[in-house]
Design a protein around this motif. Structure first.
Motif, mmCIF file in Angstrom:
data_model
loop_
_atom_site.group_PDB
_atom_site.id
_atom_site.type_symbol
_atom_site.label_atom_id
_atom_site.label_comp_id
_atom_site.label_asym_id
_atom_site.label_seq_id
_atom_site.Cartn_x
_atom_site.Cartn_y
_atom_site.Cartn_z
ATOM 1 N N ARG A 1 0.856 -1.187 0.000
ATOM 2 C CA ARG A 1 0.000 0.000 0.000
ATOM 3 C C ARG A 1 0.890 1.235 0.000
ATOM 4 N NH1 ARG A 1 -1.960 -0.371 4.611
ATOM 5 N NH2 ARG A 1 -0.916 1.394 5.598
ATOM 6 N N TYR A 2 0.459 2.268 -0.734
ATOM 7 C CA TYR A 2 1.209 3.522 -0.793
ATOM 8 C C TYR A 2 0.237 4.651 -1.081
ATOM 9 C CZ TYR A 2 4.679 6.953 -2.480
ATOM 10 O OH TYR A 2 5.445 8.081 -2.661
ATOM 11 N N SER A 3 0.195 5.644 -0.230
ATOM 12 C CA SER A 3 -0.699 6.775 -0.433
ATOM 13 C C SER A 3 -0.025 8.043 0.070
ATOM 14 C CB SER A 3 -2.031 6.569 0.312
ATOM 15 O OG SER A 3 -1.805 6.434 1.709
ATOM 16 N N VAL A 4 -0.409 9.182 -0.506
ATOM 17 C CA VAL A 4 0.198 10.454 -0.119
ATOM 18 C C VAL A 4 -0.863 11.546 -0.101
ATOM 19 C CG1 VAL A 4 2.433 9.841 -1.141
ATOM 20 C CG2 VAL A 4 0.780 11.162 -2.477
ATOM 21 N N THR B 1 6.951 2.721 11.624
ATOM 22 C CA THR B 1 6.023 2.956 12.732
ATOM 23 C C THR B 1 5.441 1.674 13.318
ATOM 24 O OG1 THR B 1 4.195 3.252 11.158
ATOM 25 C CG2 THR B 1 5.368 5.236 11.879
ATOM 26 N N GLU B 2 5.381 0.605 12.510
ATOM 27 C CA GLU B 2 4.825 -0.661 13.006
ATOM 28 C C GLU B 2 5.499 -1.833 12.305
ATOM 29 O OE1 GLU B 2 0.403 -0.811 14.082
ATOM 30 O OE2 GLU B 2 0.428 0.628 12.421
ATOM 31 N N ARG B 3 5.525 -2.971 12.988
ATOM 32 C CA ARG B 3 5.983 -4.223 12.376
ATOM 33 C C ARG B 3 5.223 -5.365 13.034
ATOM 34 N NH1 ARG B 3 9.956 -7.269 15.223
ATOM 35 N NH2 ARG B 3 11.119 -7.872 13.363
ATOM 36 N N TRP B 4 4.895 -6.404 12.268
ATOM 37 C CA TRP B 4 4.201 -7.567 12.825
ATOM 38 C C TRP B 4 4.263 -8.731 11.845
ATOM 39 C CZ3 TRP B 4 1.871 -3.699 10.213
ATOM 40 C CH2 TRP B 4 0.946 -4.029 9.236
ATOM 41 N N ALA C 1 5.587 -4.324 7.576
ATOM 42 C CA ALA C 1 6.042 -3.110 8.249
ATOM 43 C C ALA C 1 5.258 -1.924 7.687
ATOM 44 C CB ALA C 1 7.538 -2.890 8.060
ATOM 45 N N GLU C 2 4.919 -0.992 8.572
ATOM 46 C CA GLU C 2 4.252 0.248 8.165
ATOM 47 C C GLU C 2 5.260 1.388 8.219
ATOM 48 O OE1 GLU C 2 1.171 1.208 7.250
ATOM 49 O OE2 GLU C 2 0.132 -0.719 7.368
ATOM 50 N N LEU C 3 5.198 2.273 7.223
ATOM 51 C CA LEU C 3 6.137 3.378 7.119
ATOM 52 C C LEU C 3 5.393 4.707 7.118
ATOM 53 C CD1 LEU C 3 8.371 1.989 4.211
ATOM 54 C CD2 LEU C 3 8.638 1.588 6.676
ATOM 55 N N ASP C 4 5.913 5.654 7.862
ATOM 56 C CA ASP C 4 5.460 7.043 7.805
ATOM 57 C C ASP C 4 6.448 7.781 6.905
ATOM 58 O OD1 ASP C 4 4.201 9.463 8.310
ATOM 59 O OD2 ASP C 4 5.368 9.849 10.128
ATOM 60 N N LEU C 5 5.942 8.495 5.903
ATOM 61 C CA LEU C 5 6.804 9.092 4.880
ATOM 62 C C LEU C 5 6.471 10.568 4.710
ATOM 63 C CD1 LEU C 5 6.147 6.235 2.309
ATOM 64 C CD2 LEU C 5 8.241 6.480 3.646
ATOM 65 N N GLY D 1 2.160 7.407 3.535
ATOM 66 C CA GLY D 1 2.414 6.189 4.289
ATOM 67 C C GLY D 1 2.446 5.003 3.346
ATOM 68 N N ALA D 2 3.070 3.944 3.790
ATOM 69 C CA ALA D 2 3.180 2.742 2.964
ATOM 70 C C ALA D 2 3.223 1.509 3.856
ATOM 71 C CB ALA D 2 4.428 2.791 2.087
ATOM 72 N N GLN D 3 2.811 0.398 3.265
ATOM 73 C CA GLN D 3 2.932 -0.904 3.936
ATOM 74 C C GLN D 3 3.738 -1.815 3.025
ATOM 75 O OE1 GLN D 3 -0.055 -4.452 4.336
ATOM 76 N NE2 GLN D 3 -0.514 -3.048 6.013
ATOM 77 N N ILE D 4 4.742 -2.477 3.591
ATOM 78 C CA ILE D 4 5.553 -3.413 2.815
ATOM 79 C C ILE D 4 5.465 -4.801 3.444
ATOM 80 C CG2 ILE D 4 7.145 -1.663 1.964
ATOM 81 C CD1 ILE D 4 9.133 -2.544 4.135
#
Length: 212
Positions: free
Chosen positions: A84-87, A106-109, A117-121, A135-138
């Protein structure tokens, strides 16, 4: 030499991604982006047109800056899958502006052999002003062992990985509103017809007349 890959076991919550500083945006880059993307909006390439709209000059398409931020993700998360990737755009980027892209985990699980992992960008200009936030989710392999297992057709490596986060917990959901109780209609009751209702209203008058 093979490119370094990022594995879930190496990701830490709160870790900051190495900043990506892009060269100053120039008009040649805007023209090249228009040709590559097929977006020939004249406000990005035609100085006369842009000034006719009241702009000081042409300006960079938002998707170009979004691409800069996407490069930050791909440079850091090599070997991961972008889920996921959004701005959200905050400020216009003009020719001559320098954009610096930054990020934070910001998060990992983990979830039954899948690891996320969740990223704040965000991106800033040379003045430190926010121009873009997202933000993005990888999704990642847990480790080199996990990648080798899956690429050879074996089940993924399942390692307990409870959710870790630096985000504040979500506020509790409000309690459901209780509606006042409504009496249920009596079973078998029959609704009076208009004629019956009229007769019931006339009955007391008829009794008074008979007593006279």
């Amino acid at each position: 030499m093979a490119s370094r890959k990022l594995y879930f076991e190496a990701v830490r919550v709160g870790e900051e991604l190495p900043p990506l500083a892009k060269p100053p945006v120039d008009r040649v880059q805007l023209a090249r982006y228009a040709g590559a993307s097929g977006d020939f909006n004249p406000v990005h390439v035609d100085e006369t047109y842009a000034k006719g709209l009241g702009m000081p000059s042409v300006y960079a398409p938002g998707m170009l800056i979004m691409g800069f931020l996407g490069q930050l993700i791909s440079d850091w998360a090599r070997g991961a899958q972008l889920r996921r990737y959004s701005v959200k755009f905050s400020k216009i980027v003009w020719p001559g502006d320098t954009v610096v892209c930054k990020g934070r985990v910001t998060e990992r699980w983990g979830d039954e052999g899948r690891y996320f992992a969740e990223l704040d960008l965000w991106a800033e200009n040379q003045k430190g002003e926010l121009v873009l936030r997202g933000g993005a989710q990888i999704q990642l392999f847990h480790s080199l062992e996990d990648e080798n297992r899956q690429r050879s057709g074996q089940p993924p490596l399942v390692v307990p990985a409870p959710r870790e986060s630096i985000l504040p917990p979500a506020p509790p959901a409000p309690a459901p509103r209780k509606e006042p109780a409504v009496a249920a209609p009596v079973s078998g009751a029959k609704k009076a017809t208009p004629r019956e209702s009229h007769a019931l209203r006339k009955a007391p008058e008829a009794r008074k007349s008979s007593k006279k």
